[in-house]
Design a protein around this motif. Structure first.
Motif, PDB file in Angstrom:
ATOM      1  N   PHE A   8     -23.084 -24.271 -22.666  1.00 44.31           N
ATOM      2  CA  PHE A   8     -21.978 -25.183 -22.417  1.00 44.31           C
ATOM      3  C   PHE A   8     -21.044 -24.698 -21.322  1.00 44.31           C
ATOM      4  CE2 PHE A   8     -23.050 -26.686 -26.715  1.00 44.31           C
ATOM      5  CZ  PHE A   8     -22.992 -28.058 -26.523  1.00 44.31           C
ATOM      6  N   GLY A   9     -20.980 -23.401 -21.098  1.00 45.87           N
ATOM      7  CA  GLY A   9     -20.013 -22.865 -20.157  1.00 45.87           C
ATOM      8  C   GLY A   9     -20.474 -22.773 -18.716  1.00 45.87           C
ATOM      9  N   THR A  10     -21.785 -22.858 -18.467  1.00 48.87           N
ATOM     10  CA  THR A  10     -22.286 -22.685 -17.100  1.00 48.87           C
ATOM     11  C   THR A  10     -21.768 -23.717 -16.097  1.00 48.87           C
ATOM     12  OG1 THR A  10     -24.304 -23.803 -17.868  1.00 48.87           O
ATOM     13  CG2 THR A  10     -24.404 -21.405 -17.626  1.00 48.87           C
ATOM     14  N   PRO A  11     -21.505 -24.975 -16.491  1.00 45.69           N
ATOM     15  CA  PRO A  11     -21.002 -25.919 -15.479  1.00 45.69           C
ATOM     16  C   PRO A  11     -19.715 -25.470 -14.801  1.00 45.69           C
ATOM     17  CG  PRO A  11     -21.775 -27.123 -17.399  1.00 45.69           C
ATOM     18  CD  PRO A  11     -21.814 -25.664 -17.762  1.00 45.69           C
ATOM     19  N   MET A  12     -18.867 -24.734 -15.503  1.00 51.76           N
ATOM     20  CA  MET A  12     -17.612 -24.290 -14.891  1.00 51.76           C
ATOM     21  C   MET A  12     -17.862 -23.360 -13.713  1.00 51.76           C
ATOM     22  SD  MET A  12     -15.083 -23.645 -18.138  1.00 51.76           S
ATOM     23  CE  MET A  12     -13.696 -23.407 -17.019  1.00 51.76           C
ATOM     24  N   LEU A  13     -18.947 -22.594 -13.766  1.00 53.90           N
ATOM     25  CA  LEU A  13     -19.246 -21.628 -12.713  1.00 53.90           C
ATOM     26  C   LEU A  13     -20.273 -22.152 -11.714  1.00 53.90           C
ATOM     27  CD1 LEU A  13     -19.509 -18.407 -14.936  1.00 53.90           C
ATOM     28  CD2 LEU A  13     -17.531 -19.187 -13.613  1.00 53.90           C
ATOM     29  N   VAL A  14     -21.306 -22.811 -12.209  1.00 55.18           N
ATOM     30  CA  VAL A  14     -22.443 -23.171 -11.368  1.00 55.18           C
ATOM     31  C   VAL A  14     -22.223 -24.485 -10.622  1.00 55.18           C
ATOM     32  CG1 VAL A  14     -24.913 -23.725 -11.374  1.00 55.18           C
ATOM     33  CG2 VAL A  14     -24.038 -21.889 -12.837  1.00 55.18           C
ATOM     34  N   SER A  15     -21.638 -25.473 -11.281  1.00 53.55           N
ATOM     35  CA  SER A  15     -21.534 -26.794 -10.663  1.00 53.55           C
ATOM     36  C   SER A  15     -20.740 -26.807  -9.359  1.00 53.55           C
ATOM     37  CB  SER A  15     -20.937 -27.785 -11.661  1.00 53.55           C
ATOM     38  OG  SER A  15     -21.857 -28.064 -12.690  1.00 53.55           O
ATOM     39  N   PRO A  16     -19.591 -26.112  -9.256  1.00 55.48           N
ATOM     40  CA  PRO A  16     -18.904 -26.105  -7.956  1.00 55.48           C
ATOM     41  C   PRO A  16     -19.754 -25.521  -6.835  1.00 55.48           C
ATOM     42  CG  PRO A  16     -17.439 -25.345  -9.688  1.00 55.48           C
ATOM     43  CD  PRO A  16     -18.802 -25.418 -10.287  1.00 55.48           C
ATOM     44  N   ILE A  17     -20.507 -24.459  -7.150  1.00 53.71           N
ATOM     45  CA  ILE A  17     -21.381 -23.852  -6.148  1.00 53.71           C
ATOM     46  C   ILE A  17     -22.502 -24.811  -5.769  1.00 53.71           C
ATOM     47  CG2 ILE A  17     -22.954 -21.932  -5.684  1.00 53.71           C
ATOM     48  CD1 ILE A  17     -21.303 -20.268  -7.663  1.00 53.71           C
ATOM     49  N   ALA A  18     -23.081 -25.465  -6.784  1.00 51.27           N
ATOM     50  CA  ALA A  18     -24.167 -26.410  -6.518  1.00 51.27           C
ATOM     51  C   ALA A  18     -23.670 -27.593  -5.694  1.00 51.27           C
ATOM     52  CB  ALA A  18     -24.768 -26.902  -7.840  1.00 51.27           C
ATOM     53  N   GLY A  19     -22.457 -28.065  -5.993  1.00 50.66           N
ATOM     54  CA  GLY A  19     -21.905 -29.166  -5.221  1.00 50.66           C
ATOM     55  C   GLY A  19     -21.705 -28.799  -3.758  1.00 50.66           C
ATOM     56  N   ALA A  20     -21.170 -27.594  -3.516  1.00 54.31           N
ATOM     57  CA  ALA A  20     -20.972 -27.140  -2.140  1.00 54.31           C
ATOM     58  C   ALA A  20     -22.307 -26.955  -1.428  1.00 54.31           C
ATOM     59  CB  ALA A  20     -20.176 -25.835  -2.130  1.00 54.31           C
ATOM     60  N   LEU A  21     -23.291 -26.423  -2.151  1.00 49.97           N
ATOM     61  CA  LEU A  21     -24.611 -26.220  -1.561  1.00 49.97           C
ATOM     62  C   LEU A  21     -25.257 -27.550  -1.193  1.00 49.97           C
ATOM     63  CD1 LEU A  21     -26.895 -24.225  -0.854  1.00 49.97           C
ATOM     64  CD2 LEU A  21     -27.721 -24.484  -3.214  1.00 49.97           C
ATOM     65  N   SER A  22     -25.056 -28.562  -2.044  1.00 49.14           N
ATOM     66  CA  SER A  22     -25.661 -29.872  -1.755  1.00 49.14           C
ATOM     67  C   SER A  22     -25.068 -30.483  -0.491  1.00 49.14           C
ATOM     68  CB  SER A  22     -25.464 -30.813  -2.943  1.00 49.14           C
ATOM     69  OG  SER A  22     -24.102 -31.177  -3.092  1.00 49.14           O
ATOM     70  N   ASP A  23     -23.809 -30.147  -0.182  1.00 48.18           N
ATOM     71  CA  ASP A  23     -23.212 -30.638   1.059  1.00 48.18           C
ATOM     72  C   ASP A  23     -23.893 -30.029   2.289  1.00 48.18           C
ATOM     73  OD1 ASP A  23     -21.407 -32.220  -0.296  1.00 48.18           O
ATOM     74  OD2 ASP A  23     -19.830 -30.693  -0.322  1.00 48.18           O
ATOM     75  N   ARG A  24     -24.459 -28.850   2.100  1.00 49.53           N
ATOM     76  CA  ARG A  24     -25.089 -28.147   3.231  1.00 49.53           C
ATOM     77  C   ARG A  24     -26.564 -28.499   3.383  1.00 49.53           C
ATOM     78  NH1 ARG A  24     -22.308 -23.604   5.138  1.00 49.53           N
ATOM     79  NH2 ARG A  24     -24.311 -22.679   5.730  1.00 49.53           N
ATOM     80  N   ILE A  25     -27.290 -28.561   2.284  1.00 52.24           N
ATOM     81  CA  ILE A  25     -28.739 -28.746   2.376  1.00 52.24           C
ATOM     82  C   ILE A  25     -29.200 -30.108   1.879  1.00 52.24           C
ATOM     83  CG2 ILE A  25     -29.067 -26.258   2.112  1.00 52.24           C
ATOM     84  CD1 ILE A  25     -30.101 -26.791  -0.709  1.00 52.24           C
ATOM     85  N   GLY A  26     -28.301 -30.898   1.316  1.00 47.77           N
ATOM     86  CA  GLY A  26     -28.677 -32.197   0.790  1.00 47.77           C
ATOM     87  C   GLY A  26     -28.694 -32.199  -0.728  1.00 47.77           C
ATOM     88  N   ARG A  27     -28.514 -33.368  -1.334  1.00 43.03           N
ATOM     89  CA  ARG A  27     -28.432 -33.464  -2.790  1.00 43.03           C
ATOM     90  C   ARG A  27     -29.783 -33.344  -3.469  1.00 43.03           C
ATOM     91  NH1 ARG A  27     -24.406 -37.274  -1.226  1.00 43.03           N
ATOM     92  NH2 ARG A  27     -25.950 -38.947  -1.134  1.00 43.03           N
ATOM     93  N   ARG A  28     -30.823 -33.935  -2.847  1.00 39.44           N
ATOM     94  CA  ARG A  28     -32.111 -34.005  -3.539  1.00 39.44           C
ATOM     95  C   ARG A  28     -32.669 -32.634  -3.912  1.00 39.44           C
ATOM     96  NH1 ARG A  28     -36.660 -37.134  -0.521  1.00 39.44           N
ATOM     97  NH2 ARG A  28     -35.462 -38.957  -1.124  1.00 39.44           N
ATOM     98  N   PRO A  29     -32.717 -31.644  -3.024  1.00 41.10           N
ATOM     99  CA  PRO A  29     -33.270 -30.340  -3.433  1.00 41.10           C
ATOM    100  C   PRO A  29     -32.507 -29.702  -4.590  1.00 41.10           C
ATOM    101  CG  PRO A  29     -33.063 -30.464  -1.043  1.00 41.10           C
ATOM    102  CD  PRO A  29     -32.334 -31.649  -1.598  1.00 41.10           C
ATOM    103  N   VAL A  30     -31.188 -29.866  -4.589  1.00 36.68           N
ATOM    104  CA  VAL A  30     -30.380 -29.248  -5.643  1.00 36.68           C
ATOM    105  C   VAL A  30     -30.619 -29.943  -6.973  1.00 36.68           C
ATOM    106  CG1 VAL A  30     -28.037 -28.689  -6.373  1.00 36.68           C
ATOM    107  CG2 VAL A  30     -28.642 -28.522  -3.964  1.00 36.68           C
ATOM    108  N   MET A  31     -30.610 -31.278  -6.972  1.00 31.61           N
ATOM    109  CA  MET A  31     -30.761 -31.984  -8.243  1.00 31.61           C
ATOM    110  C   MET A  31     -32.174 -31.845  -8.806  1.00 31.61           C
ATOM    111  SD  MET A  31     -30.865 -36.112  -7.425  1.00 31.61           S
ATOM    112  CE  MET A  31     -29.562 -36.131  -6.203  1.00 31.61           C
TER     113      MET A  31
END
Length: 508
Positions: free
Chosen positions: A314-337
């Protein structure tokens, strides 16, 4: 759009009260949802409830919340957002007391349904009131605080539920809402600014059809193992549920202002994105429902120990989601999702394959951590893909539909997983619990795998009608003085694209 008070006329003290009251109400609703999971086994024991009744305590709330969220937003625009928010908060508070006083499982299910109706007003309108009160240049920070509190509620919910259940009693999960809700409602009536949007026609027939169709289908899934899948009751119920949903489609094609504008589903990214949301949310909720039962009924962990073991998930979204969101801005949403949803399926498959009583809990927690990291990668990307596929003026309606997909996915997945559990095991002893748990969790693996596959089909590029950068200003309420035509505010899912922790609240 009309507003009785614009951001420029709200004082600094009033703004602090707006942030405090809307965030308190929102935090209370989200915390209540997470805390309930670790309390379910104690509730089952005290109320002498079977698994079907246990899942209805979750699903009745989810159905009411999903069906009511768009209606609440429309009512707020028409009759006043503060007024509808206060009514929803008061209803949630009174229903919490009814939940605590419920003498049996049936009474609890009814009270939870009413509680879900109240939450359907609190969730979207708390955001609308908050963002409308603050000037545009401060909304990003304010929405970040709001979403951060949601993330805290999600992460701490299972632990708080365990502490309250073990130290006091499960009834206190609901009783704690009462004084907080009463004080918040009283203060909100006096201190929150009122605002309105352009009045929109209520699609009550659409709400009735989608609610009835979902309830009938879920009822069939719950009852099928008891009376037989080929029985007249189940066959007729399944046919009736499908007929109601078909009638919904035909009605939404004809009505002037539909709850579900079908033209929006012509966009592949919107249609497939909502399907992915449905599957992803279903896998997450159903797995959490099953794992809390396995840890307590089969392994004998206390509510507090269960909450602590679920914290990595339950706690991983607080740490991982902001990083994943920033990464998706750089490489695109599809690879991350796609990667994230594949990890979710892998983590759940690991638990399903190795989830015997002889397997160390450490291994299961590591597997849940993998699944938690995976879903945390999908949380900022899937809703963003959905909302980026529609025109900016349709953001509010699109976010409401996406939130409905989340909640209905949870409802159906829990019903299906529970049906699989009942076909292979029961709650009588640890071995029987594990015998049902493992095949039931494989149904969650199926949901997660399908989510990963469908996410591949989501267009990597946003629609021409939307902004390619998906700026923050589309995630908050418009400035009434500049854009009077943008009167609908995103319900909850829109914040979910701006604030990852809040998305975790919706899906976990």
């Amino acid at each position: 759009m009309t507003s009785t008070r614009s951001p420029s006329t709200v004082t600094a003290t009033q703004l602090r009260w707006v942030l405090a009251l809307t965030s308190t109400a929102y935090f209370m609703v989200i915390l209540d949802t997470g805390a309930l999971f670790t309390a379910l086994p104690r509730m089952q024991r005290d109320l002498h409830a079977d698994l079907a009744s246990l899942q209805w305590t979750v699903n009745s709330y989810g159905i009411a919340l999903a069906a009511g969220i768009i209606t609440a937003a429309v009512l707020g625009d028409r009759f006043g957002r503060r007024r509808v928010f206060n009514l929803g908060l008061a209803l949630f508070t009174l229903a919490s007391a009814a939940c605590a006083l419920a003498p049996n499982a049936a009474g609890l299910v009814v009270a939870r349904t009413v509680q879900g109706i109240g939450a359907a007003a609190v969730l979207p309108l708390s955001l609308t009131i908050l963002t409308t009160a603050f000037p545009p240049q401060r909304r990003g920070m304010i929405v970040g605080i709001y979403g951060g509190l949601a993330g805290l509620a999600v992460a701490s919910g299972p632990i708080v539920g365990g502490v309250v259940t073990e130290g006091l009693d499960w009834h206190w999960i609901f009783w704690l809402n009462v004084p907080i809700g009463l004080v918040a409602t009283t203060l909100a009536t006096r201190l929150l600014p009122e605002s309105h949007g352009a009045p929109e026609r209520l699609d009550l027939a659409g709400v009735a059809l989608v609610t009835a169709g979902v309830v009938v289908l879920v009822w069939a899934l719950v009852r099928a193992n008891d009376v037989g899948w080929s029985s007249a009751e189940i066959i007729s119920t399944l046919v009736a549920g499908c007929a109601l949903l078909l009638a919904l489609v035909r009605w939404e094609q004809r009505v002037r202002e539909p709850m579900l504008p079908l033209r929006m589903f012509r966009s592949r990214a919107f249609a497939v994105g909502n399907l992915t949301t449905f599957l992803m949310s279903g896998a997450t909720f159903a797995a959490a429902f099953l794992i809390t039962q396995e840890f307590q009924f089969a392994r004998g962990y206390s509510p507090v120990s269960t909450g602590l073991r679920l914290l990595p998930f339950f706690g991983t979204p607080m740490l991982v989601s902001p990083i994943a969101g920033a990464l998706s801005d750089r490489i695109g949403r599809r690879p991350v999702m796609v990667t994230g949803l594949a990890l979710q399926a892998l983590g759940f498959a690991w638990v399903a394959e190795r989830g015997s009583l002889h397997t160390s809990w450490v291994e299961l927690v590591v597997a849940l951590l993998v699944a938690g990291i995976g879903v945390s990668m999908a949380l900022p990307t899937v809703p963003t893909a959905v909302l980026s596929s529609v025109a900016e003026i349709e953001m509010g309606k699109a976010s409401g539909i996406n939130y409905m997909a989340q909640r209905f996915g949870a409802v159906f997945a829990i019903a299906i997983a529970s049906a699989v559990f009942s076909a292979h095991g029961n709650l009588s002893d640890p071995a029987a619990v594990t015998a049902g748990f493992r095949p039931a969790l494989w149904s969650c693996v199926l949901f997660a795998t399908l989510a990963a596959l469908t996410s591949v089909a989501i267009s990597a590029r946003p629609s021409r009608a939307s902004d390619t950068t998906y700026p923050a200003d589309v995630l908050v309420a418009p400035d009434p003085s500049k854009e009077p035509e943008r009167t609908r505010q995103c319900p909850t899912s829109c914040t979910e694209s701006a604030s990852t922790p809040h998305r975790s609240a919706s899906t976990t």
